[in-house]
Design an enzyme around this catalytic site. Structure first.
Site, PDB file in Angstrom:
ATOM      1  N   GLU A   1      42.041  36.841  44.671  1.00 36.46           N
ATOM      2  CA  GLU A   1      40.871  37.722  44.259  1.00 36.46           C
ATOM      3  C   GLU A   1      41.079  38.808  45.362  1.00 36.46           C
ATOM      4  O   GLU A   1      40.762  38.642  46.640  1.00 36.46           O
ATOM      5  CB  GLU A   1      39.663  37.059  44.139  1.00 36.46           C
TER       6      GLU A   1
ATOM      7  N   GLU B   1      41.080  44.928  36.033  1.00 37.62           N
ATOM      8  CA  GLU B   1      41.349  44.475  37.772  1.00 37.62           C
ATOM      9  C   GLU B   1      42.605  45.184  38.035  1.00 37.62           C
ATOM     10  O   GLU B   1      43.611  44.476  38.219  1.00 37.62           O
ATOM     11  CB  GLU B   1      41.254  42.950  37.769  1.00 37.62           C
TER      12      GLU B   1
ATOM     13  N   HIS C   1      43.848  39.215  40.889  1.00 39.22           N
ATOM     14  CA  HIS C   1      42.664  39.454  40.241  1.00 39.22           C
ATOM     15  C   HIS C   1      41.932  40.336  41.078  1.00 39.22           C
ATOM     16  O   HIS C   1      42.282  40.700  42.095  1.00 39.22           O
ATOM     17  CB  HIS C   1      41.829  38.187  39.696  1.00 39.22           C
TER      18      HIS C   1
END
Length: 724
Positions: free
Chosen positions: A581, A353, A488
């Site tokens: 995210e 990631e 992430h």
């Protein structure tokens, strides 16, 4: 120039390179990416790059003339680049492009969602959840088979000539295709071969040809659902539309695939098509992916450019010996200033990631540049806050992903450490002992509601704890962090603690912390200032539409994560931490980095500024006026306390409101006061002066061999009388 072929051989050891098609490095992919073999594609070795100080012989073949040139190989050579063949005029009479050597083509944007659902069509679909809009590389299915969020495009079983079509909206130079099979926990489906067609009007089509036979090219595809397979076209084609036509697929399966299209923009001198959106940033920063050596070099450059506000230090090493470097940024780097809060950003916990890693490298460059420019926002941030940036918590995993390349790394390769450990499940589970103590009525009088100790099993010599995890734990204990975020990829949402469900074995369950209001505020601040998360027209990444809830979610209500860094940080230290995210694409192509920086720049700065919300102050001894370390700050109505740093300073994140705050320390009388948090920029000062108890004063005097003063003697006599 388009007719040139470059062959590269090293003097010693010699490495033969078979050239007949562009190499993976031309795509902007990292060295080591593999290509799917077919009659016109051969794999290229990059081992010639691994040695420095050698000579390289370039054999330039043009028609029948051979020219041999000899030059010194650079110290850190880039990927080998093979010249592409010229693009000939196609049957639709598209003008021939100027002959020049081009770099590799980036992805068109199926995975990153730059290609909209309306640009994807298919001959047929088994269901809406298996429609063409689901034919995106690395898309993940929902848990239920046959729902609206399945893991590929799948044609109907009776469709004898299936195809998946992508409209680029304007002419581009198509150079390659990456495919995967269907993502599903219930079925196995993948395409094993396909043809490729092109068109400018979606009516007249031409097919990619095999040079040697003149027949339609049949490209080998997948042999499992998840491995990304790259096929480069034997000859790039300029067109607006591209079609993938599955020829064969898994026996007893269905023609199902996920894909990414590689394409370069081309000029439009007649302005026949709307101008394509360009991915750009006004900031002059280093927009590329950095492996370990390049990252270290960049951090050193930032440190040399801004030596007065930066410091590089290492918190430990990975399993393979790579250092976990941190960039500290402050007006007094290297020291904790009384009253100045400490904030950290952590990226690369999962090595594949990669966007968070690059954003932190961009952030340190940006803060340095803007500080030198005198930007007032950045100047205030660096003078009032001590910032720590850890761009790569899992450098071993990142190196694995980097060598596969952005389009070939897939969904999971490089996620784990070299030992196979998922770092976000590797921290001590402190939730279970806390909740057990709460159920038994032991909190907070017998068991504290903060700074829970490490369980004994976690510290055993044979405990499965990664060196990267231990390094971060020791880092947390060494510095009094107040606020943190870890980055992430693979989704667009901000999740907050608790990450672990309170009900044992529950897959998902709303499990808020006592500071739920603060965590929701912090999460909303980042999501609310992130450009992509605020785009009302964007589609969900995979199987959940987080925009319905403001792009924030309680971690446990999404999926349970025992041993997460967020939960550990909250229960073992004073630090409040969320997970961001950042993108649907875990490893976006470097050409997308400028836009990703613009999407996140303001959010990164605004989140750091949230360390000012709530109250802050110093707890001092009333007699000596020295700070008291490890004093406990308790807020009435919130079953979670924080403690003071070694200088007696503390920070307590709170949302606006009136609070009753108590300060206590061993050997001191407890002090309580009212503190009001407003919507204005804080933190609100809330200082405490604590008086030693008579017993504590007596202990200190006796230990020093001093006489007991009359007032203390009288106080002790009163206490004895009350006891009698």
């Amino acid at each position: 120039m388009w007719g040139l072929l470059l062959a590269v051989t090293a003097f010693a050891p010699s490495v033969g390179l078979s050239l007949g098609a562009p190499s993976a490095s031309e795509l902007g992919l990292s060295p080591g990416s593999t290509l799917a073999p077919h009659s016109n594609l051969t794999q290229t070795s990059t081992k010639a790059n691994e040695t420095s100080g050698q000579h390289v012989r370039l054999r330039v073949i043009k028609k029948k003339k051979i020219i041999v040139k000899k030059r010194k190989k650079q110290r850190q050579p880039g990927p080998l680049v093979t010249a592409r063949p010229s693009v000939t005029t196609n049957p639709a009479k598209t003008p021939t492009l100027p002959e020049k050597q081009e770099p590799g083509c980036p992805p068109l944007g199926l995975e990153s969602l730059r290609v909209s659902d309306s640009q994807l069509e298919a001959s047929s679909s088994q269901s809406f959840g298996l429609g063409p809009h689901r034919g995106r590389l690395n898309i993940q299915s929902g848990l239920e088979d046959g729902d609206l969020y399945d893991g590929a495009w799948c044609a109907e079983q009776q469709d004898t000539k299936p195809w998946l079509q992508v409209d680029a909206k304007h002419p581009v130079r198509f150079s390659g295709i990456v495919t995967q099979g269907r993502n599903s926990i219930w079925r196995y489906d993948w395409v094993t071969s396909y043809k490729v067609q092109f068109s400018n009007d979606s009516q007249t089509w031409w097919t990619s040809k095999n040079h040697s036979s003149g027949m339609d090219m049949v490209f080998p595809a997948n042999s499992d659902p998840e491995t990304s397979v790259l096929n480069l076209l034997p000859e790039p084609q300029v067109a607006r539309f591209i079609r993938l036509l599955p020829q064969t697929w898994l026996q007893k399966g269905a023609p199902c695939l996920r894909a990414e299209i590689l394409a370069c923009p081309v000029s439009d001198p007649n302005d026949l098509f709307p101008e394509a959106h360009t991915l750009a940033s006004s900031d002059s920063l280093d927009f590329r992916h950095h492996n370990y050596k390049a990252m270290r070099k960049l951090m050193k450059q930032v440190n040399e450019q801004c030596p007065n506000i930066t410091r590089i230090y290492s918190i430990g090493k990975s399993h393979q010996g790579l250092k976990l470097y941190v960039m500290e940024m402050s007006d007094q780097p290297g020291e904790h200033e009384l009253g100045e809060p400490e904030v950290r950003y952590v990226a690369g916990m999962h090595g594949n990631e990669a966007l968070g890693r690059e954003l932190l490298l961009l952030l340190m460059q940006f803060l340095c540049h803007e500080f030198l420019r005198g930007d007032p926002r950045v100047t205030r941030l660096l003078t009032e806050t001590r910032i720590h940036l850890l761009p790569s918590m899992n450098p071993d995993g990142y190196e694995t992903a980097y060598h596969r390349g952005s389009e070939l790394v897939g969904w999971a390769e490089g996620r784990w450490t070299h030992q196979g450990i998922d770092l976000n499940h590797n921290f001590a589970d402190l939730n279970t002992p806390l909740w057990y103590a709460e159920d038994e009525g032991l909190v907070p009088h017998t068991v504290p509601n903060h700074h829970l100790p490490l369980p004994s099993y976690y510290t055993l010599p044979n405990a499965t704890v990664a060196p990267e995890t231990w390094a971060v734990i020791k880092w947390m204990k060494r510095i009094p962090f107040v606020l943190s975020a870890n980055f992430h990829g693979g989704e667009l949402v901000v999740s907050y603690p608790f990450d672990m469900t309170r009900t044992p074995w529950a897959a998902r369950e709303l499990t808020p912390t006592p500071d739920d209001a603060v965590f929701r505020w912090l999460s909303t601040v980042y999501a609310g200032t992130n450009r992509v998360m605020q785009d009302t027209d964007r589609r969900p990444c995979h199987s959940e539409d987080f925009s319905l809830h403001g792009n924030v979610i309680n971690g446990a209500d999404w999926h349970t994560v025992p041993g997460s860094m967020n939960d550990f940080s909250y229960l073992h230290t004073n630090c409040f931490e969320v997970t961001v995210e950042l993108s649907c694409d875990k490893f976006p192509h470097e050409k997308e980095l400028p836009q990703e920086w613009e999407n996140n720049k303001d959010a990164l700065l605004t989140y750091l500024e949230q360390v000012r919300m709530g109250i802050a102050g110093v707890v001092r001894d009333k007699d000596t006026e020295l700070g008291i370390a490890d004093a406990v700050i308790a807020v009435e109505g919130i079953n979670h306390d924080v403690t003071t740093a070694w200088g007696g300073d503390y920070w307590r994140l709170l949302t606006p409101g009136d609070y009753v705050v108590t300060a206590s320390a061993e050997g001191y009388h407890t002090v309580k006061q009212h503190c009001q948090v407003t919507f204005e920029e804080g933190p609100v000062p809330c200082n405490f002066l604590l008086t030693k108890t008579p017993k504590q004063r007596l202990r200190e005097l006796l230990a020093a061999g001093a006489k007991v003063p009359p007032d203390l003697r009288r106080k002790l006599e009163q206490l004895r009388g009350q006891k009698n």
